[in-house]
Design a protein around this motif. Structure first.
Motif, PDB file in Angstrom:
ATOM      1  N   TYR A   1      44.146  13.043  47.533  1.00 55.97           N
ATOM      2  CA  TYR A   1      44.463  13.383  48.915  1.00 55.97           C
ATOM      3  C   TYR A   1      44.860  12.112  49.642  1.00 55.97           C
ATOM      4  CZ  TYR A   1      42.066  17.748  47.860  1.00 55.97           C
ATOM      5  OH  TYR A   1      41.696  18.939  47.310  1.00 55.97           O
TER       6      TYR A   1
ATOM      7  N   GLU B   1      40.706  21.181  52.877  1.00 60.20           N
ATOM      8  CA  GLU B   1      40.633  21.703  51.505  1.00 60.20           C
ATOM      9  C   GLU B   1      39.598  20.933  50.682  1.00 60.20           C
ATOM     10  OE1 GLU B   1      43.436  22.209  47.530  1.00 60.20           O
ATOM     11  OE2 GLU B   1      44.357  21.589  49.415  1.00 60.20           O
TER      12      GLU B   1
ATOM     13  N   ASP C   1      36.026  21.719  51.976  1.00 58.75           N
ATOM     14  CA  ASP C   1      35.604  23.036  51.484  1.00 58.75           C
ATOM     15  C   ASP C   1      35.239  22.983  50.006  1.00 58.75           C
ATOM     16  OD1 ASP C   1      36.039  24.062  54.017  1.00 58.75           O
ATOM     17  OD2 ASP C   1      37.955  25.023  53.497  1.00 58.75           O
ATOM     18  N   THR C   2      36.032  22.264  49.234  1.00 63.19           N
ATOM     19  CA  THR C   2      35.806  22.177  47.789  1.00 63.19           C
ATOM     20  C   THR C   2      34.457  21.543  47.465  1.00 63.19           C
ATOM     21  OG1 THR C   2      38.175  22.027  47.365  1.00 63.19           O
ATOM     22  CG2 THR C   2      36.719  21.232  45.627  1.00 63.19           C
TER      23      THR C   2
END
Length: 115
Positions: free
Chosen positions: A3, A18, A21-22
């Motif tokens: 990222y 993302e 959340d992961t």
């Protein structure tokens, strides 16, 4: 997956949703940063063991040890704590086998009676 993030003027980064959340990151979670041998930054979520290590480190600092001495003594203290916890677990297991234990509710009732 990698990222891309950018450091703002205040030295802050935003972790992409993302990724949050992961790895189940929530607002106000404590994170740890370290640098590996290649000079790369490692970021991870603080857990119970990190908190225990922080307490041991503070205890050693309270004994007046230098930062270098603390880092040398830390593994020994962690090992001592691990042995103590294993001993306690073994003793509790023996008490349970003998039927000599309190439930948390019983302990709570006993403690309330002492007030």
């Amino acid at each position: 997956m990698l990222y891309d993030v950018q450091i703002n003027d205040r030295g802050q980064i935003t972790i992409p949703k993302e990724l949050r959340d992961t790895v189940n990151l929530q607002a106000h979670d404590r994170l740890k940063l370290s640098i590996n041998t290649d000079g790369r930054i490692i970021l991870y979520k603080s857990d119970f063991f990190d908190d225990v290590e922080d307490l041991i480190r503070k205890d050693l600092e309270g004994e007046g040890l230098s930062a270098e001495q603390v880092e040398k003594k830390l593994p020994e203290r962690k090992k001592e704590l691990g042995k103590a916890l294993l001993k306690m677990a073994s003793e509790v297991e023996q008490e349970i086998e003998r039927g000599e234990y309190f439930t948390l509710d019983q302990l709570d009732e006993e403690l309330e009676g002492e007030e």
